[in-house]
Scaffold this motif. Structure first.
Motif, PDB file in Angstrom:
ATOM      1  N   ASP A   1     -15.122 -20.599  -4.506  1.00 51.18           N
ATOM      2  CA  ASP A   1     -14.167 -20.372  -3.419  1.00 51.18           C
ATOM      3  C   ASP A   1     -14.848 -19.530  -2.348  1.00 51.18           C
ATOM      4  O   ASP A   1     -14.731 -18.298  -2.332  1.00 51.18           O
ATOM      5  N   PRO A   2     -15.576 -20.158  -1.424  1.00 54.30           N
ATOM      6  CA  PRO A   2     -16.348 -19.388  -0.439  1.00 54.30           C
ATOM      7  C   PRO A   2     -15.450 -18.637   0.527  1.00 54.30           C
ATOM      8  O   PRO A   2     -14.401 -19.124   0.942  1.00 54.30           O
ATOM      9  N   ASP A   3     -15.893 -17.441   0.888  1.00 55.07           N
ATOM     10  CA  ASP A   3     -15.170 -16.680   1.911  1.00 55.07           C
ATOM     11  C   ASP A   3     -16.042 -16.420   3.132  1.00 55.07           C
ATOM     12  O   ASP A   3     -15.620 -15.713   4.054  1.00 55.07           O
ATOM     13  N   ALA A   4     -17.256 -16.982   3.156  1.00 59.54           N
ATOM     14  CA  ALA A   4     -18.161 -16.812   4.292  1.00 59.54           C
ATOM     15  C   ALA A   4     -18.976 -18.079   4.495  1.00 59.54           C
ATOM     16  O   ALA A   4     -19.397 -18.714   3.528  1.00 59.54           O
ATOM     17  N   CYS A   5     -19.170 -18.439   5.743  1.00 54.87           N
ATOM     18  CA  CYS A   5     -20.054 -19.543   6.096  1.00 54.87           C
ATOM     19  C   CYS A   5     -20.953 -19.084   7.236  1.00 54.87           C
ATOM     20  O   CYS A   5     -20.481 -18.841   8.356  1.00 54.87           O
ATOM     21  N   LEU A   6     -22.223 -18.937   6.936  1.00 58.92           N
ATOM     22  CA  LEU A   6     -23.229 -18.618   7.955  1.00 58.92           C
ATOM     23  C   LEU A   6     -23.704 -19.930   8.567  1.00 58.92           C
ATOM     24  O   LEU A   6     -24.098 -20.850   7.846  1.00 58.92           O
ATOM     25  N   ILE A   7     -23.645 -20.028   9.878  1.00 52.58           N
ATOM     26  CA  ILE A   7     -24.042 -21.245  10.591  1.00 52.58           C
ATOM     27  C   ILE A   7     -25.339 -20.967  11.334  1.00 52.58           C
ATOM     28  O   ILE A   7     -25.403 -20.040  12.149  1.00 52.58           O
ATOM     29  N   ASN A   8     -26.351 -21.765  11.046  1.00 57.99           N
ATOM     30  CA  ASN A   8     -27.662 -21.597  11.674  1.00 57.99           C
ATOM     31  C   ASN A   8     -27.974 -22.770  12.596  1.00 57.99           C
ATOM     32  O   ASN A   8     -27.690 -23.923  12.255  1.00 57.99           O
ATOM     33  N   ARG A   9     -28.589 -22.472  13.719  1.00 57.74           N
ATOM     34  CA  ARG A   9     -29.053 -23.525  14.637  1.00 57.74           C
ATOM     35  C   ARG A   9     -30.561 -23.371  14.825  1.00 57.74           C
ATOM     36  O   ARG A   9     -31.047 -22.341  15.270  1.00 57.74           O
ATOM     37  N   TYR A  10     -31.283 -24.434  14.475  1.00 59.13           N
ATOM     38  CA  TYR A  10     -32.736 -24.451  14.597  1.00 59.13           C
ATOM     39  C   TYR A  10     -33.147 -25.291  15.798  1.00 59.13           C
ATOM     40  O   TYR A  10     -32.812 -26.478  15.864  1.00 59.13           O
ATOM     41  N   ALA A  11     -33.841 -24.684  16.732  1.00 59.85           N
ATOM     42  CA  ALA A  11     -34.500 -25.427  17.801  1.00 59.85           C
ATOM     43  C   ALA A  11     -35.933 -25.710  17.358  1.00 59.85           C
ATOM     44  O   ALA A  11     -36.385 -25.234  16.305  1.00 59.85           O
ATOM     45  N   VAL A  12     -36.656 -26.477  18.145  1.00 55.82           N
ATOM     46  CA  VAL A  12     -38.037 -26.798  17.795  1.00 55.82           C
ATOM     47  C   VAL A  12     -38.841 -25.506  17.626  1.00 55.82           C
ATOM     48  O   VAL A  12     -38.794 -24.610  18.472  1.00 55.82           O
ATOM     49  N   GLY A  13     -39.542 -25.387  16.505  1.00 59.97           N
ATOM     50  CA  GLY A  13     -40.354 -24.215  16.231  1.00 59.97           C
ATOM     51  C   GLY A  13     -39.643 -23.120  15.471  1.00 59.97           C
ATOM     52  O   GLY A  13     -40.292 -22.215  14.940  1.00 59.97           O
ATOM     53  N   ALA A  14     -38.309 -23.173  15.401  1.00 57.80           N
ATOM     54  CA  ALA A  14     -37.565 -22.142  14.671  1.00 57.80           C
ATOM     55  C   ALA A  14     -37.809 -22.287  13.171  1.00 57.80           C
ATOM     56  O   ALA A  14     -37.983 -23.393  12.652  1.00 57.80           O
ATOM     57  N   LYS A  15     -37.798 -21.171  12.475  1.00 56.85           N
ATOM     58  CA  LYS A  15     -38.058 -21.184  11.034  1.00 56.85           C
ATOM     59  C   LYS A  15     -37.255 -20.074  10.380  1.00 56.85           C
ATOM     60  O   LYS A  15     -36.685 -19.202  11.053  1.00 56.85           O
ATOM     61  N   LEU A  16     -37.257 -20.099   9.058  1.00 56.15           N
ATOM     62  CA  LEU A  16     -36.635 -19.035   8.282  1.00 56.15           C
ATOM     63  C   LEU A  16     -37.625 -18.646   7.195  1.00 56.15           C
ATOM     64  O   LEU A  16     -37.968 -19.449   6.334  1.00 56.15           O
ATOM     65  N   SER A  17     -38.119 -17.427   7.272  1.00 54.42           N
ATOM     66  CA  SER A  17     -39.118 -16.956   6.316  1.00 54.42           C
ATOM     67  C   SER A  17     -38.523 -16.858   4.916  1.00 54.42           C
ATOM     68  O   SER A  17     -37.301 -16.775   4.741  1.00 54.42           O
ATOM     69  N   LEU A  18     -39.399 -16.871   3.911  1.00 55.42           N
ATOM     70  CA  LEU A  18     -38.950 -16.769   2.538  1.00 55.42           C
ATOM     71  C   LEU A  18     -38.110 -15.508   2.338  1.00 55.42           C
ATOM     72  O   LEU A  18     -38.506 -14.415   2.750  1.00 55.42           O
ATOM     73  N   HIS A  19     -36.967 -15.668   1.716  1.00 57.02           N
ATOM     74  CA  HIS A  19     -36.054 -14.547   1.490  1.00 57.02           C
ATOM     75  C   HIS A  19     -35.132 -14.865   0.321  1.00 57.02           C
ATOM     76  O   HIS A  19     -35.057 -16.013  -0.128  1.00 57.02           O
ATOM     77  N   GLN A  20     -34.420 -13.884  -0.155  1.00 57.64           N
ATOM     78  CA  GLN A  20     -33.378 -14.050  -1.164  1.00 57.64           C
ATOM     79  C   GLN A  20     -32.018 -13.803  -0.523  1.00 57.64           C
ATOM     80  O   GLN A  20     -31.880 -12.944   0.343  1.00 57.64           O
ATOM     81  N   ASP A  21     -31.004 -14.548  -0.966  1.00 50.94           N
ATOM     82  CA  ASP A  21     -29.634 -14.251  -0.565  1.00 50.94           C
ATOM     83  C   ASP A  21     -29.082 -13.262  -1.595  1.00 50.94           C
ATOM     84  O   ASP A  21     -28.600 -13.657  -2.662  1.00 50.94           O
ATOM     85  N   LYS A  22     -29.144 -11.985  -1.270  1.00 51.48           N
ATOM     86  CA  LYS A  22     -28.757 -10.955  -2.239  1.00 51.48           C
ATOM     87  C   LYS A  22     -27.842  -9.888  -1.655  1.00 51.48           C
ATOM     88  O   LYS A  22     -27.660  -8.833  -2.259  1.00 51.48           O
ATOM     89  N   ASP A  23     -27.256 -10.151  -0.476  1.00 51.69           N
ATOM     90  CA  ASP A  23     -26.350  -9.182   0.124  1.00 51.69           C
ATOM     91  C   ASP A  23     -24.917  -9.359  -0.355  1.00 51.69           C
ATOM     92  O   ASP A  23     -24.030  -8.604   0.049  1.00 51.69           O
ATOM     93  N   GLU A  24     -24.683 -10.373  -1.191  1.00 52.35           N
ATOM     94  CA  GLU A  24     -23.353 -10.638  -1.713  1.00 52.35           C
ATOM     95  C   GLU A  24     -23.130  -9.854  -3.007  1.00 52.35           C
ATOM     96  O   GLU A  24     -24.053  -9.670  -3.806  1.00 52.35           O
ATOM     97  N   ARG A  25     -21.911  -9.437  -3.232  1.00 51.06           N
ATOM     98  CA  ARG A  25     -21.570  -8.778  -4.501  1.00 51.06           C
ATOM     99  C   ARG A  25     -21.378  -9.807  -5.609  1.00 51.06           C
ATOM    100  O   ARG A  25     -21.649  -9.530  -6.776  1.00 51.06           O
ATOM    101  N   ALA A  26     -20.885 -10.988  -5.241  1.00 47.73           N
ATOM    102  CA  ALA A  26     -20.560 -12.034  -6.223  1.00 47.73           C
ATOM    103  C   ALA A  26     -21.800 -12.883  -6.515  1.00 47.73           C
ATOM    104  O   ALA A  26     -21.840 -14.075  -6.214  1.00 47.73           O
ATOM    105  N   LEU A  27     -22.792 -12.282  -7.144  1.00 50.53           N
ATOM    106  CA  LEU A  27     -24.025 -13.014  -7.422  1.00 50.53           C
ATOM    107  C   LEU A  27     -23.851 -14.049  -8.529  1.00 50.53           C
ATOM    108  O   LEU A  27     -24.752 -14.865  -8.757  1.00 50.53           O
ATOM    109  N   GLY A  28     -22.712 -14.038  -9.200  1.00 47.79           N
ATOM    110  CA  GLY A  28     -22.425 -15.075 -10.185  1.00 47.79           C
ATOM    111  C   GLY A  28     -21.967 -16.373  -9.548  1.00 47.79           C
ATOM    112  O   GLY A  28     -21.849 -17.394 -10.230  1.00 47.79           O
ATOM    113  N   GLN A  29     -21.711 -16.354  -8.223  1.00 47.90           N
ATOM    114  CA  GLN A  29     -21.285 -17.550  -7.499  1.00 47.90           C
ATOM    115  C   GLN A  29     -22.485 -18.194  -6.809  1.00 47.90           C
ATOM    116  O   GLN A  29     -23.421 -17.502  -6.390  1.00 47.90           O
TER     117      GLN A  29
END
Length: 214
Positions: free
Chosen positions: A115-143
């Motif tokens: 039951d999601p309560d957040a949706c992060l929306i990303n827009r990538y233009a040419v050349g945009a990237k997302l470096s390696l990372h963990q999604d760990k800012d959530e308390r509900a890590l069991g989801q």
């Protein structure tokens, strides 16, 4: 309210990326035009912005949020906030289609009752990237995390919970959905720089909807 996501299309194929991580090929192809329309309505209320990292770097990916919580970043750190820091207002409500899609994709990948309560929306233009990372800012890590790709294809990097392990590369196409949780919930992941392209529905952009339970 009920939405038909497949409209007679063949069901999506499933690829196991790791223990607890599944790629659903073509899961949102039929609903993509409506998803994009809903996304544009959200970003009219909460416009695109390039966030700054705690280290002072400006992200190449433009972002917005919808739902009860929104992910933000600035010199003070990464966190969730119930209000858009640009307007001081609550984030736009998560569209019903968004929430249904996230629940159905999670269930198909083996995660019932998401039951999601957040949706992060990303827009990538040419050349945009997302470096390696963990999604760990959530308390509900069991989801799980549910990540939807729309528009131009991109190379998705998916590794383990150790940054030193080399991630595997997976080409994500328009309509693909990746779901990861359980043993893979804290896997490092990212997106390689977006190459030049032109998509029928999104032009020279790739969009990503990432659903979380905060």
């Amino acid at each position: 309210m009920s939405f038909e996501l497949f409209d007679g299309l063949d069901p999506p194929t499933e690829e196991v990326l790791a223990d607890g991580a599944v790629l659903l090929r073509g899961h949102t192809l039929a609903s993509a035009p409506q998803l994009l329309a809903e996304m544009r309505a959200v970003t009219e209320q909460a416009p695109w912005r390039h966030l700054v990292t705690p280290g002072g770097f400006t992200m190449s990916v433009a972002m917005s949020n919808c739902g009860r919580q929104g992910w933000v970043s600035d010199r003070h750190g990464y966190r969730y906030s119930a209000c858009d820091p640009l307007s001081g207002l609550p984030w736009p409500a998560m569209p019903a289609l968004f929430a249904q899609l996230a629940r159905e994709a999670a269930a198909r990948a083996g995660y019932a009752d998401f039951d999601p309560d957040a949706c992060l929306i990303n827009r990538y233009a040419v050349g945009a990237k997302l470096s390696l990372h963990q999604d760990k800012d959530e308390r509900a890590l069991g989801q799980p995390i549910v990540s939807v790709s729309l528009g131009l294809p991109a190379v998705f990097l998916f590794g383990t919970d150790r940054r030193t392990d080399r991630p595997r590369k997976h080409r994500l196409q328009h309509g693909d959905v990746v779901v990861w949780g359980g043993p893979s919930r804290l896997a490092f992941h990212g997106i390689e720089p977006l190459p030049l392209g032109d998509h029928l529905l999104t032009g020279r952009f790739r969009y990503n909807l990432t659903f979380r339970k905060v």
